[in-house]
Motif scaffolding. Structure first.
Motif, mmCIF file in Angstrom:
data_model
loop_
_atom_site.group_PDB
_atom_site.id
_atom_site.type_symbol
_atom_site.label_atom_id
_atom_site.label_comp_id
_atom_site.label_asym_id
_atom_site.label_seq_id
_atom_site.Cartn_x
_atom_site.Cartn_y
_atom_site.Cartn_z
ATOM 1 N N CYS A 409 0.834 -1.203 0.000
ATOM 2 C CA CYS A 409 0.000 0.000 0.000
ATOM 3 C C CYS A 409 0.870 1.255 0.000
ATOM 4 N N LEU A 412 2.400 1.709 -3.443
ATOM 5 C CA LEU A 412 1.465 2.201 -4.447
ATOM 6 C C LEU A 412 1.062 3.659 -4.224
ATOM 7 N N THR A 413 0.926 4.052 -2.968
ATOM 8 C CA THR A 413 0.394 5.387 -2.672
ATOM 9 C C THR A 413 1.467 6.432 -2.366
ATOM 10 N N LEU A 419 2.692 7.334 -8.934
ATOM 11 C CA LEU A 419 1.243 7.374 -9.078
ATOM 12 C C LEU A 419 0.641 8.436 -8.173
ATOM 13 N N GLU A 421 -1.888 9.539 -5.366
ATOM 14 C CA GLU A 421 -2.254 8.726 -4.195
ATOM 15 C C GLU A 421 -3.592 8.026 -4.401
ATOM 16 N N GLY A 424 -3.187 5.017 -6.565
ATOM 17 C CA GLY A 424 -2.572 3.946 -5.803
ATOM 18 C C GLY A 424 -3.575 3.203 -4.942
#
Length: 476
Positions: A409, A412-413, A419, A421, A424
């Protein structure tokens, strides 16, 4: 009716175990909410706050699971040999002591918290694998789904009460008191467990003889150690059992369901408070800690209600409607996995309205309450004698999800992918959909309902060593 046949003490036992699982979850998730105030969100606070990076925060949140996956298999086997009372009792008491130490360790370093949370996960890892040996002794097969649903739903009650409790404490007394209060509640449960619980009805001083006879007559035949000794056989060691289980396709089918369930569960349990804080800030609606907690717990409240409904419905279909057990389990696996597969994708696209997002999340996640009537029941069919070891393998594999989720997590964020947020978060929740669908397909096509060879495998004591010094075995 629930209490109309055979007596009521087994339901008191199920309630004590229910409260124990609640305390167990409280000890594992209190930091998931407390960490919001521990690291702050750019606002001033009269309580201690630490300048931890997103990476350090993700390690603190995920560290519990690195320890938690280690003793799953051994914990189930220990409970089969030494009994659930001592295994679960020691597990909980040790975790209580660690909980009291966390506020002091947090003042030293985030990595001190990481270390002690790994240790706490290690102590609590035997929890769920220790339950099947206890369950098959305390519940006749006609009550099995209800008994499991009641006890397992203690884990659902955990976030329902823990997050609001944490929110109230943090709003009025600060995050440090979260650990002291949850530790004290769990310590009281340890005393109740020690006084009233035994590993079987036959050894409990509080239960009536008529209820002991009722339970004994209604549970499936288990292999007794004395019977094995009379037949010249003995239990194989853990490695031998593990190897036979891990190469079985039917075991991997259950493991896939556990992993999918845990991925969706921990996506909400570990990252849920952080996600709710994110969408509230995105929408310009700043929430108090208590309001955040109440929104976060709605999916778990719905899951708790559905868990009870599905438990009674499962027993009704089998006993009153004479549904085959594997047919019933496939139905409940489908209910457990497919509705949340839809809603986890949808919720990532309605983040501008926190309440609507939580409603959609709740609508799908409620159906995961079917797990107690789905793959968990299948374990009892495949391995009534070694259900603890089986669940240890399955639950250990499933809980890899908890170790991976905070890191993935964060990657991804807030990671190096570049990316946005929100994007993500959408990818993160969509990953749950993939696991849900794959596991549902595997269970629908490949689940079995017969006792497996790894459950009837024993060592021949009279021929333990042949002339070459090699161990010989047979199956019973």
């Amino acid at each position: 009716m629930l209490l109309s046949t055979g007596g009521y003490f087994r339901w008191i036992i199920s309630l004590i175990l229910f409260l124990g699982i609640f305390c167990n979850y409280m000890l594992r998730i209190h930091i998931d909410f407390a960490i919001i105030q521990m690291v702050g969100n750019g606002t001033e606070s009269k309580y201690p706050q630490y300048d931890w990076t997103p990476l350090e925060k993700s390690w603190v949140l995920g560290s519990y699971f690195y320890g938690y996956i280690l003793l799953q298999v051994a914990g189930g086997r220990f409970a089969e040999i030494y009994g659930t009372k001592i295994v679960l009792g020691v597990s909980m008491l040790s975790s209580v002591v660690i909980t009291f130490l966390i506020p002091w360790l947090a003042s030293l370093s985030p990595w001190a918290v990481v270390a002690v949370r790994i240790l706490q996960g290690l102590f609590l890892s035997p929890t769920f694998p220790s339950l099947p040996p206890f369950t098959v002794k305390w519940s006749p097969i006609t009550d099995r789904s209800k008994f499991v649903s009641i006890t397992q739903s203690g884990g659902v009650l955990g976030p329902i009460l823990t997050f609001p409790l944490c929110g109230l404490i943090m709003d009025h007394a600060g995050w440090e008191m979260v650990f002291y209060i949850t530790g004290a509640i769990s310590l009281v449960w340890c005393l109740i467990w020690a006084i009233f619980v035994s590993d079987s009805p036959e050894t409990n001083r509080w239960i009536s003889k008529s209820e002991v006879d009722f339970i004994s007559a209604g549970r499936e035949q288990l292999v007794a150690r004395k019977e094995l000794e009379l037949e010249g056989k003995a239990e194989p060691n853990l490695v031998q059992i593990f190897v036979r289980m891990i190469v079985s396709r039917s075991v991997w089918v259950v493991m896939s369901c556990d992993f999918a369930y845990c991925w969706g569960l921990y996506a909400l349990l570990v990252m849920g408070p952080t996600f709710v804080e994110f969408i509230s800030l995105e929408s310009g609606k700043q929430l108090t800690y208590t309001e955040n907690a109440l929104l976060t717990t709605l999916p778990f409240l719905a899951q708790f209600i559905f868990c009870q409904i599905f438990g009674f419905l499962s027993d009704y279909l089998v006993e009153a409607k004479h549904w085959h057990r594997i047919k019933t389990q496939k139905l409940f696996v489908t209910l457990e996995l497919l509705p949340p597969a839809v809603t986890t994708i949808a919720m990532g696209f309605i983040t501008t309205d926190p309440l609507l997002c939580i409603i959609v999340m709740t609508a799908g996640f409620a159906f995961t309450g079917a797990c107690g009537s789905a793959q968990i029941q299948n374990i009892f069919l495949q391995a009534p004698n070694r259900a603890g070891t089986f669940l240890g393998i399955s639950n250990g594999f499933g809980n890899f999800a908890g170790a991976l989720i905070p890191v993935i997590c964060n990657w991804l964020t807030h990671g190096s992918l570049g990316l946005e947020e929100l994007t993500g978060w959408r990818i993160f929740f969509a990953s749950a959909t993939v696991f849900y669908v794959v596991a549902c397909i595997l269970f629908s096509f490949f689940a079995v309902d017969t006792q497996q060879p790894f459950d009837t495998f024993y060592v021949d004591k009279s021929h333990r060593n042949n002339k070459n010094g090699e161990m010989t075995h047979n199956s019973a």
